[in-house]
Scaffold this motif. Structure first.
Motif, PDB file in Angstrom:
ATOM      1  N   THR A  64       0.946  -1.227   0.050  1.00 34.18           N
ATOM      2  CA  THR A  64      -0.155  -0.115   0.095  1.00 34.18           C
ATOM      3  C   THR A  64       0.701   1.122   0.010  1.00 34.18           C
ATOM      4  O   THR A  64       0.611   2.236  -0.519  1.00 34.18           O
ATOM      5  N   LEU A  65       1.989   1.246   0.781  1.00 32.77           N
ATOM      6  CA  LEU A  65       2.745   2.426   0.796  1.00 32.77           C
ATOM      7  C   LEU A  65       3.705   2.668  -0.551  1.00 32.77           C
ATOM      8  O   LEU A  65       3.857   3.887  -0.876  1.00 32.77           O
ATOM      9  N   THR A  66       4.307   1.626  -0.852  1.00 32.48           N
ATOM     10  CA  THR A  66       5.320   1.660  -1.840  1.00 32.48           C
ATOM     11  C   THR A  66       5.046   0.763  -3.255  1.00 32.48           C
ATOM     12  O   THR A  66       5.643   1.065  -4.224  1.00 32.48           O
ATOM     13  N   GLY A  67       3.907   0.127  -3.333  1.00 26.78           N
ATOM     14  CA  GLY A  67       3.763  -0.726  -4.372  1.00 26.78           C
ATOM     15  C   GLY A  67       4.579  -1.870  -4.640  1.00 26.78           C
ATOM     16  O   GLY A  67       4.531  -2.545  -5.496  1.00 26.78           O
ATOM     17  N   TRP A  68       5.420  -2.146  -3.443  1.00 27.88           N
ATOM     18  CA  TRP A  68       6.198  -3.435  -3.673  1.00 27.88           C
ATOM     19  C   TRP A  68       5.431  -4.765  -3.364  1.00 27.88           C
ATOM     20  O   TRP A  68       4.750  -5.043  -2.543  1.00 27.88           O
ATOM     21  N   ARG A  69       5.816  -5.618  -4.271  1.00 30.41           N
ATOM     22  CA  ARG A  69       5.513  -7.079  -4.062  1.00 30.41           C
ATOM     23  C   ARG A  69       6.543  -8.016  -4.585  1.00 30.41           C
ATOM     24  O   ARG A  69       7.301  -7.495  -5.584  1.00 30.41           O
ATOM     25  N   PRO A  70       7.013  -8.898  -4.023  1.00 33.19           N
ATOM     26  CA  PRO A  70       7.944  -9.909  -4.199  1.00 33.19           C
ATOM     27  C   PRO A  70       7.766 -10.494  -5.688  1.00 33.19           C
ATOM     28  O   PRO A  70       6.311 -10.790  -5.999  1.00 33.19           O
ATOM     29  N   SER A  71       8.548 -10.884  -6.405  1.00 31.47           N
ATOM     30  CA  SER A  71       8.297 -11.345  -7.880  1.00 31.47           C
ATOM     31  C   SER A  71       9.164 -12.693  -8.052  1.00 31.47           C
ATOM     32  O   SER A  71       9.038 -13.111  -9.192  1.00 31.47           O
ATOM     33  N   THR A  72       9.971 -13.118  -7.234  1.00 26.22           N
ATOM     34  CA  THR A  72      10.955 -14.207  -7.529  1.00 26.22           C
ATOM     35  C   THR A  72      10.358 -15.470  -6.837  1.00 26.22           C
ATOM     36  O   THR A  72      10.280 -15.485  -5.645  1.00 26.22           O
ATOM     37  N   ARG A  73       9.895 -16.467  -7.775  1.00 23.11           N
ATOM     38  CA  ARG A  73       9.568 -17.712  -7.148  1.00 23.11           C
ATOM     39  C   ARG A  73      10.897 -18.450  -6.558  1.00 23.11           C
ATOM     40  O   ARG A  73      12.014 -18.378  -7.243  1.00 23.11           O
ATOM     41  N   LEU A  74      10.425 -19.340  -5.535  1.00 24.36           N
ATOM     42  CA  LEU A  74      11.673 -20.326  -5.194  1.00 24.36           C
ATOM     43  C   LEU A  74      12.388 -20.968  -6.373  1.00 24.36           C
ATOM     44  O   LEU A  74      13.437 -21.323  -6.429  1.00 24.36           O
ATOM     45  N   GLN A  75      11.570 -21.558  -7.184  1.00 20.22           N
ATOM     46  CA  GLN A  75      11.725 -22.247  -8.476  1.00 20.22           C
ATOM     47  C   GLN A  75      12.759 -21.721  -9.389  1.00 20.22           C
ATOM     48  O   GLN A  75      13.527 -21.927  -9.962  1.00 20.22           O
ATOM     49  N   ASP A  76      12.758 -20.270  -9.094  1.00 20.45           N
ATOM     50  CA  ASP A  76      13.758 -19.383 -10.094  1.00 20.45           C
ATOM     51  C   ASP A  76      14.923 -19.000  -9.157  1.00 20.45           C
ATOM     52  O   ASP A  76      16.090 -18.889  -9.662  1.00 20.45           O
ATOM     53  N   GLY A  77      14.604 -18.551  -8.057  1.00 19.95           N
ATOM     54  CA  GLY A  77      15.728 -18.210  -6.974  1.00 19.95           C
ATOM     55  C   GLY A  77      16.603 -19.283  -6.763  1.00 19.95           C
ATOM     56  O   GLY A  77      17.975 -18.820  -6.937  1.00 19.95           O
ATOM     57  N   ILE A  78      16.305 -20.395  -6.513  1.00 23.67           N
ATOM     58  CA  ILE A  78      17.471 -21.466  -6.123  1.00 23.67           C
ATOM     59  C   ILE A  78      18.425 -21.752  -7.187  1.00 23.67           C
ATOM     60  O   ILE A  78      19.622 -21.730  -6.945  1.00 23.67           O
ATOM     61  N   PRO A  79      17.902 -21.916  -8.453  1.00 32.91           N
ATOM     62  CA  PRO A  79      18.886 -22.324  -9.397  1.00 32.91           C
ATOM     63  C   PRO A  79      20.020 -21.048  -9.579  1.00 32.91           C
ATOM     64  O   PRO A  79      21.002 -21.263  -9.918  1.00 32.91           O
ATOM     65  N   ARG A  80      19.426 -19.664  -9.174  1.00 37.68           N
ATOM     66  CA  ARG A  80      20.259 -18.642  -9.439  1.00 37.68           C
ATOM     67  C   ARG A  80      21.428 -18.679  -8.166  1.00 37.68           C
ATOM     68  O   ARG A  80      22.560 -18.377  -8.354  1.00 37.68           O
ATOM     69  N   PHE A  81      20.912 -19.018  -7.118  1.00 37.89           N
ATOM     70  CA  PHE A  81      21.884 -19.148  -5.948  1.00 37.89           C
ATOM     71  C   PHE A  81      22.803 -20.631  -6.246  1.00 37.89           C
ATOM     72  O   PHE A  81      23.944 -20.189  -5.853  1.00 37.89           O
ATOM     73  N   VAL A  82      22.418 -21.452  -6.811  1.00 35.09           N
ATOM     74  CA  VAL A  82      23.205 -22.492  -7.041  1.00 35.09           C
ATOM     75  C   VAL A  82      24.329 -22.430  -8.166  1.00 35.09           C
ATOM     76  O   VAL A  82      25.316 -22.589  -8.065  1.00 35.09           O
ATOM     77  N   ASP A  83      23.836 -21.676  -9.202  1.00 37.44           N
ATOM     78  CA  ASP A  83      24.905 -20.976 -10.097  1.00 37.44           C
ATOM     79  C   ASP A  83      26.111 -20.320  -9.281  1.00 37.44           C
ATOM     80  O   ASP A  83      27.109 -20.429  -9.625  1.00 37.44           O
ATOM     81  N   TRP A  84      25.789 -19.343  -8.544  1.00 38.29           N
ATOM     82  CA  TRP A  84      26.957 -18.681  -7.646  1.00 38.29           C
ATOM     83  C   TRP A  84      27.485 -19.631  -6.892  1.00 38.29           C
ATOM     84  O   TRP A  84      28.903 -19.400  -6.740  1.00 38.29           O
ATOM     85  N   PHE A  85      26.649 -20.390  -5.995  1.00 41.81           N
ATOM     86  CA  PHE A  85      27.376 -21.311  -5.156  1.00 41.81           C
ATOM     87  C   PHE A  85      28.337 -22.111  -5.748  1.00 41.81           C
ATOM     88  O   PHE A  85      29.566 -22.306  -5.243  1.00 41.81           O
ATOM     89  N   ARG A  86      28.300 -22.771  -6.895  1.00 39.74           N
ATOM     90  CA  ARG A  86      29.017 -23.559  -7.589  1.00 39.74           C
ATOM     91  C   ARG A  86      30.466 -22.843  -8.126  1.00 39.74           C
ATOM     92  O   ARG A  86      31.654 -23.223  -7.706  1.00 39.74           O
ATOM     93  N   SER A  87      30.082 -21.481  -8.332  1.00 38.02           N
ATOM     94  CA  SER A  87      31.282 -20.732  -8.984  1.00 38.02           C
ATOM     95  C   SER A  87      32.275 -20.343  -7.752  1.00 38.02           C
ATOM     96  O   SER A  87      33.394 -20.215  -7.581  1.00 38.02           O
ATOM     97  N   TYR A  88      31.429 -19.845  -6.767  1.00 40.10           N
ATOM     98  CA  TYR A  88      32.040 -19.547  -5.478  1.00 40.10           C
ATOM     99  C   TYR A  88      32.779 -20.670  -4.790  1.00 40.10           C
ATOM    100  O   TYR A  88      34.180 -20.526  -4.231  1.00 40.10           O
ATOM    101  N   ALA A  89      32.311 -21.775  -4.708  1.00 43.60           N
ATOM    102  CA  ALA A  89      33.009 -23.029  -4.066  1.00 43.60           C
ATOM    103  C   ALA A  89      34.067 -23.236  -4.908  1.00 43.60           C
ATOM    104  O   ALA A  89      35.110 -24.041  -4.426  1.00 43.60           O
ATOM    105  N   THR A  90      34.142 -23.469  -6.344  1.00 46.63           N
ATOM    106  CA  THR A  90      35.065 -23.825  -7.039  1.00 46.63           C
ATOM    107  C   THR A  90      36.309 -22.650  -6.915  1.00 46.63           C
ATOM    108  O   THR A  90      37.441 -23.074  -6.753  1.00 46.63           O
ATOM    109  N   ALA A  91      36.017 -21.282  -6.819  1.00 47.53           N
ATOM    110  CA  ALA A  91      37.040 -20.354  -6.705  1.00 47.53           C
ATOM    111  C   ALA A  91      37.692 -20.525  -5.438  1.00 47.53           C
ATOM    112  O   ALA A  91      38.858 -20.209  -5.394  1.00 47.53           O
TER     113      ALA A  91
END
Length: 325
Positions: free
Chosen positions: A297-324
């Motif tokens: 109501t104040l800002t118009g904010w609503r979340p837009s990222t589903r868990l099904q989309d967010g977890i693969p993004r995390f895993v992509d980073w996690f793999r690269s960070y763990a490898t590095a």
């Protein structure tokens, strides 16, 4: 003018700082690089920020009154504060309760006292937690509910910080908003969070621990959505007769079974989890669910990222960070 971000080397803090820099703000970042978890991760986040000429870092403990006052004297043009520094971790509060009182309660007082010295403070936004809802069982959690039954010392310290801010808003007119974060996850996340420890265990072939019960669910909220919410709220300071103790939920408004989280991690990592089940501890509630009607109501904010989309993004980073690493 400048924005002060406390806890700038932390998970949410680093993302918020980067977003502020990207939109053209000058940011002063403060962090004590506490070794609660691997400091190398905090330093890696910090290196990405220090590459920008609109960012200046100060290694400083928030409870050091003289050092913080000196910083604000030198940076007298600070007009906004995003206060994210805290001692995190619900279960660790059973191990070292003093650290939570020091960082989350004394730290809140120290920051507010220092903020009173600023010539102009448009808005102070600080991080609270969904943990303040404690033993409440009515879902979804709404900001209008009583929050006087904490389930952990961590929750008690975050609620104490909210009450302290209410007092300072009432007494001194400091414009503030508290944000109750709900299970934030994503790239550059904290290694003590369940999704991170699960990913590491699945990749290493070691056991993960799940609590017994079919109803275990969390309102997993992707970090980019949280950052968007923080910035939108920062741009909407209290005005006129707004209550000095204003708080909002920032959650995904969609509780997901923890079992789904594990399944998505298995898919993204290409490995099957080895699971051990134990009784749920007293510090953990069965489910969390944020009502976000008030902040929308104040800002118009609503979340837009589903868990099904967010977890693969995390895993992509996690793999690269763990490898590095």
């Amino acid at each position: 003018m400048a924005i002060l971000v406390t806890g700038c080397a932390g998970f949410v803090g680093a993302h918020v700082t980067k977003a502020l820099i990207d939109r053209g703000e000058r940011v002063v970042g403060l962090d004590n690089l506490d070794p609660y978890y691997d400091v190398r991760l905090k330093q890696a986040r910090l290196e990405r920020l220090c590459a920008h000429d609109r960012f200046r870092f100060e290694r400083l403990d928030l409870t050091d009154r003289e050092a913080l006052a000196g910083l604000l004297d030198r940076e007298a043009d600070i007009a906004g504060i995003v206060h994210l520094a805290a001692q995190a971790g619900v279960r660790h509060s059973l191990v070292d309760p003093y650290a939570y009182v020091q960082a989350n309660v004394l730290g809140q007082v120290t920051l507010l006292e220092a903020a009173r010295r600023l010539r102009r403070l448009d808005h102070l936004v600080y991080a609270s937690s969904s943990s303040v809802y404690g033993l409440n069982e009515h879902l979804p959690f709404r900001e209008s509910e009583r929050v006087d039954r904490p389930g952990s010392l961590y929750a008690a310290t975050k609620r104490s910080a909210e009450l302290i801010s209410h007092a300072y808003g009432h007494l001194f007119g400091l414009p503030q908003t508290g944000l109750r974060f709900f299970t934030v996850y994503g790239p550059w996340g904290r290694p003590d969070m369940a999704y991170y420890t699960f990913a590491k265990a699945i990749l290493d072939g070691t056991e993960i621990t799940l609590y017994e019960g079919e109803g275990l669910a969390r309102d997993f909220t992707y970090v980019d959505d949280v950052v968007d919410g923080v910035l939108r709220v920062l741009d909407h300071p209290p005005a006129g007769g707004d209550a000095p103790g204003r708080t909002f939920n920032l959650g995904n408004d969609r509780p997901e079974p923890v079992a789904l989280l594990v399944s998505l991690l298995e898919q993204a990592l290409g490995r099957v989890a080895r699971v051990r089940r134990i009784p749920r501890p007293a510090t953990d509630i069965e489910a969390t669910w944020a009502s976000v009607d008030a902040v929308e109501t104040l800002t118009g904010w609503r979340p837009s990222t589903r868990l099904q989309d967010g977890i693969p993004r995390f895993v992509d980073w996690f793999r690269s960070y763990a490898t590095a690493g």
